[in-house]
Enzyme design. Sequence first.
Site, mmCIF file in Angstrom:
data_model
loop_
_atom_site.group_PDB
_atom_site.id
_atom_site.type_symbol
_atom_site.label_atom_id
_atom_site.label_comp_id
_atom_site.label_asym_id
_atom_site.label_seq_id
_atom_site.Cartn_x
_atom_site.Cartn_y
_atom_site.Cartn_z
ATOM 1 N N ASP A 1 0.843 -1.200 0.000
ATOM 2 C CA ASP A 1 0.000 0.000 0.000
ATOM 3 C C ASP A 1 0.874 1.244 0.000
ATOM 4 O O ASP A 1 1.510 1.569 1.002
ATOM 5 C CB ASP A 1 -0.908 0.017 1.245
ATOM 6 C CG ASP A 1 -1.848 1.203 1.217
ATOM 7 O OD1 ASP A 1 -2.899 1.106 0.555
ATOM 8 O OD2 ASP A 1 -1.522 2.246 1.825
ATOM 9 N N LYS B 1 -2.165 6.292 -4.462
ATOM 10 C CA LYS B 1 -3.253 7.241 -4.168
ATOM 11 C C LYS B 1 -2.960 8.606 -4.770
ATOM 12 O O LYS B 1 -1.805 9.044 -4.818
ATOM 13 C CB LYS B 1 -3.438 7.388 -2.649
ATOM 14 C CG LYS B 1 -3.470 6.058 -1.912
ATOM 15 C CD LYS B 1 -3.745 6.203 -0.424
ATOM 16 C CE LYS B 1 -3.563 4.873 0.293
ATOM 17 N NZ LYS B 1 -2.204 4.595 0.729
ATOM 18 N N ASN C 1 -10.733 7.972 3.081
ATOM 19 C CA ASN C 1 -11.128 9.041 4.009
ATOM 20 C C ASN C 1 -12.460 9.693 3.617
ATOM 21 O O ASN C 1 -12.692 10.858 3.922
ATOM 22 C CB ASN C 1 -10.016 10.101 4.108
ATOM 23 C CG ASN C 1 -8.750 9.526 4.712
ATOM 24 O OD1 ASN C 1 -8.774 8.967 5.791
ATOM 25 N ND2 ASN C 1 -7.631 9.632 3.991
ATOM 26 N N PHE D 1 -3.165 -0.117 14.591
ATOM 27 C CA PHE D 1 -2.644 -0.098 15.956
ATOM 28 C C PHE D 1 -2.903 1.240 16.647
ATOM 29 O O PHE D 1 -2.315 1.547 17.680
ATOM 30 C CB PHE D 1 -1.142 -0.440 15.944
ATOM 31 C CG PHE D 1 -0.840 -1.755 15.267
ATOM 32 C CD1 PHE D 1 -1.699 -2.838 15.403
ATOM 33 C CD2 PHE D 1 0.297 -1.917 14.483
ATOM 34 C CE1 PHE D 1 -1.440 -4.053 14.775
ATOM 35 C CE2 PHE D 1 0.566 -3.131 13.851
ATOM 36 C CZ PHE D 1 -0.301 -4.201 13.993
ATOM 37 N N PRO E 1 -2.904 4.682 18.163
ATOM 38 C CA PRO E 1 -1.958 5.775 18.414
ATOM 39 C C PRO E 1 -0.519 5.479 17.992
ATOM 40 O O PRO E 1 0.251 6.420 17.727
ATOM 41 C CB PRO E 1 -2.018 5.954 19.941
ATOM 42 C CG PRO E 1 -2.711 4.764 20.492
ATOM 43 C CD PRO E 1 -3.546 4.184 19.402
ATOM 44 N N LYS F 1 2.238 -1.357 8.882
ATOM 45 C CA LYS F 1 3.596 -0.961 8.484
ATOM 46 C C LYS F 1 4.567 -1.378 9.588
ATOM 47 O O LYS F 1 4.294 -1.197 10.780
ATOM 48 C CB LYS F 1 3.623 0.564 8.313
ATOM 49 C CG LYS F 1 4.996 1.121 8.045
ATOM 50 C CD LYS F 1 5.480 1.912 9.244
ATOM 51 C CE LYS F 1 6.915 2.289 9.110
ATOM 52 N NZ LYS F 1 7.395 3.019 10.292
ATOM 53 N N ASN G 1 9.100 -1.850 10.260
ATOM 54 C CA ASN G 1 10.466 -1.896 9.727
ATOM 55 C C ASN G 1 11.174 -3.169 10.170
ATOM 56 O O ASN G 1 12.318 -3.396 9.801
ATOM 57 C CB ASN G 1 11.276 -0.685 10.226
ATOM 58 C CG ASN G 1 10.713 0.618 9.677
ATOM 59 O OD1 ASN G 1 10.098 0.625 8.613
ATOM 60 N ND2 ASN G 1 10.911 1.703 10.401
ATOM 61 N N ARG H 1 8.267 -8.526 13.028
ATOM 62 C CA ARG H 1 6.896 -8.002 13.101
ATOM 63 C C ARG H 1 6.171 -8.144 11.765
ATOM 64 O O ARG H 1 4.971 -8.424 11.734
ATOM 65 C CB ARG H 1 6.912 -6.544 13.536
ATOM 66 C CG ARG H 1 7.196 -6.427 15.013
ATOM 67 C CD ARG H 1 7.385 -4.995 15.393
ATOM 68 N NE ARG H 1 7.544 -4.860 16.827
ATOM 69 C CZ ARG H 1 7.828 -3.714 17.418
ATOM 70 N NH1 ARG H 1 7.992 -2.615 16.704
ATOM 71 N NH2 ARG H 1 7.956 -3.654 18.714
ATOM 72 N N LEU H 2 6.915 -7.927 10.673
ATOM 73 C CA LEU H 2 6.282 -8.118 9.352
ATOM 74 C C LEU H 2 5.728 -9.533 9.258
ATOM 75 O O LEU H 2 4.631 -9.764 8.760
ATOM 76 C CB LEU H 2 7.321 -7.915 8.239
ATOM 77 C CG LEU H 2 7.588 -6.491 7.765
ATOM 78 C CD1 LEU H 2 8.788 -6.471 6.816
ATOM 79 C CD2 LEU H 2 6.376 -5.899 7.061
HETATM 80 P P1 NAD Z 1 0.080 1.012 11.799
HETATM 81 O O1 NAD Z 1 -1.149 0.834 12.609
HETATM 82 O O2 NAD Z 1 0.422 0.021 10.769
HETATM 83 O O3 NAD Z 1 1.244 1.166 12.877
HETATM 84 C C1 NAD Z 1 2.556 1.304 12.561
HETATM 85 C C2 NAD Z 1 3.365 1.286 13.850
HETATM 86 O O4 NAD Z 1 3.177 0.041 14.511
HETATM 87 C C3 NAD Z 1 4.858 1.414 13.618
HETATM 88 O O5 NAD Z 1 5.383 2.203 14.672
HETATM 89 C C4 NAD Z 1 5.377 -0.019 13.708
HETATM 90 O O6 NAD Z 1 6.680 -0.091 14.146
HETATM 91 C C5 NAD Z 1 4.431 -0.619 14.734
HETATM 92 N N1 NAD Z 1 4.197 -2.063 14.539
HETATM 93 C C6 NAD Z 1 3.894 -2.684 13.373
HETATM 94 N N2 NAD Z 1 3.700 -4.000 13.577
HETATM 95 C C7 NAD Z 1 3.866 -4.211 14.905
HETATM 96 C C8 NAD Z 1 3.785 -5.357 15.733
HETATM 97 N N3 NAD Z 1 3.473 -6.554 15.221
HETATM 98 N N4 NAD Z 1 4.032 -5.215 17.046
HETATM 99 C C9 NAD Z 1 4.317 -4.008 17.567
HETATM 100 N N5 NAD Z 1 4.407 -2.873 16.856
HETATM 101 C C10 NAD Z 1 4.192 -2.977 15.522
HETATM 102 O O7 NAD Z 1 0.003 2.482 11.223
HETATM 103 P P2 NAD Z 1 0.157 3.269 9.866
HETATM 104 O O8 NAD Z 1 1.516 3.120 9.312
HETATM 105 O O9 NAD Z 1 -0.364 4.636 10.177
HETATM 106 O O10 NAD Z 1 -0.905 2.595 8.922
HETATM 107 C C11 NAD Z 1 -0.590 1.519 8.082
HETATM 108 C C12 NAD Z 1 -0.595 1.915 6.628
HETATM 109 O O11 NAD Z 1 -1.852 2.481 6.285
HETATM 110 C C13 NAD Z 1 0.397 3.022 6.237
HETATM 111 O O12 NAD Z 1 1.711 2.560 6.130
HETATM 112 C C14 NAD Z 1 -0.210 3.488 4.940
HETATM 113 O O13 NAD Z 1 0.120 2.596 3.896
HETATM 114 C C15 NAD Z 1 -1.706 3.427 5.238
HETATM 115 N N6 NAD Z 1 -2.274 4.726 5.681
HETATM 116 C C16 NAD Z 1 -3.182 5.342 4.862
HETATM 117 C C17 NAD Z 1 -3.708 6.573 5.218
HETATM 118 C C18 NAD Z 1 -4.740 7.250 4.341
HETATM 119 O O14 NAD Z 1 -5.016 8.442 4.538
HETATM 120 N N7 NAD Z 1 -5.316 6.551 3.394
HETATM 121 C C19 NAD Z 1 -3.321 7.197 6.424
HETATM 122 C C20 NAD Z 1 -2.421 6.525 7.254
HETATM 123 C C21 NAD Z 1 -1.909 5.289 6.869
#
Ligand code: NAD
Length: 330
Positions: A47, A81, A177, A227, A229, A281, A283, A287-288
């Site tokens: 994504d 997008k 959104n 997740f 906040p 998401k 790194n 976790r991936l």
């Molecule tokens: P997310 O909920 O995926 O959270 C990411 C955070 O969680 C990072 O700090 C990561 O290190 C941590 N994390 C990931 N896996 C984990 C695990 N298994 N255990 C503990 N911590 C973990 O948040 P995000 O990145 O805001 O959202 C995911 C994706 O959604 C984005 O990368 C993007 O592609 C999309 N997105 C879209 C919009 C939009 O406006 N359409 C807005 C925000 C995000």
Amino acid sequence: MATKTPTVKLASGFEMPIVGFGIWKVPRDVCADQVYNAIKLGYRHIDGAWDYTNSAEAGQGVRRAIEEGIVKREDMFITSKLWNNYHAREHAHEMAKLENEAWGLGYLDLFLIHFPISLEFIPFDKMRYPCFWSDKEQTKVTPLSKVPISETWNALEDLVQTKENPNGFVKSIGISNFHTQLIYDLLSYAKIHPSVLQVEHHPYLTQPDLISMAQENNIAVTGYSTFGPLSFIEMDHAVAKEVKPLFETDVVKSIAAKHGKTPGQVLLRWCTQRNIIVIPKSNSVDRLKQNLECCSFDLTDDDIKQISNLNINLRFNNPASLQTPIRIFT
Ligand code: NAD
């Protein structure tokens, strides 16, 4: 060999993997490697977005995996997008073309309108990385521009590849959104049905009517920031730093312990079990991997209800917090 991720069938007829890798805030210098490694782990859905500024690097990662025979192009599902300054027909066409070229994979599987708000056009070479809503100093929000969503949606329809439009380079189109009123309106004129609605969705912001409305109208839902906040703490978001992390709530902790899964897997399963696509998401390889494996167990109806009851209508990704508020979520 990784197990195949379940898919969701879209209105366009294409299948979309229910777990993807979201690449917002994945730094450009590591993005190609991270995408490549995610594919090696079994991810088939990435994504991205124009405003993440890492599409070219993500595309390199996908191409490396294709060149090494790990996947074929048709195994992958790539989302991008359209950003807010490019809602006018000709700008939407140009941005989509640039995005498609940046990924370098021949076509995009899904192209979404990122936000239902049009901002003044900024020429592509003058875009103020990385400030997308405002000027570089972040003191002045870019003024709105008078482009109706119908024009933008029709522009996206022009890009879809069909028998009549063989030069189209997008397989499915959708929205992000958006709220229900605008979706009902869009459905009144859309010649091509929106395949996907992507929205913020986590236990602190459950939006059940929005999810139901979309799913009842054959629009698949992708939840972002599952997740809650966590993603916004790294952006210094004041409320995200104050509120209890979802992973630390008693409800999520006890359900995770009961199933022998991580809190992250529980939150992802809370979505996928309701047919909501997730795009976490991370790194970290570990976790991936655990995120991708989130469909390997089932929550009970009561687990799902308890998690949904954490709802406090708390939204983190909101342009109403800009210097000049843009109040799209009312
Ligand atoms: P997310 O909920 O995926 O959270 C990411 C955070 O969680 C990072 O700090 C990561 O290190 C941590 N994390 C990931 N896996 C984990 C695990 N298994 N255990 C503990 N911590 C973990 O948040 P995000 O990145 O805001 O959202 C995911 C994706 O959604 C984005 O990368 C993007 O592609 C999309 N997105 C879209 C919009 C939009 O406006 N359409 C807005 C925000 C995000």
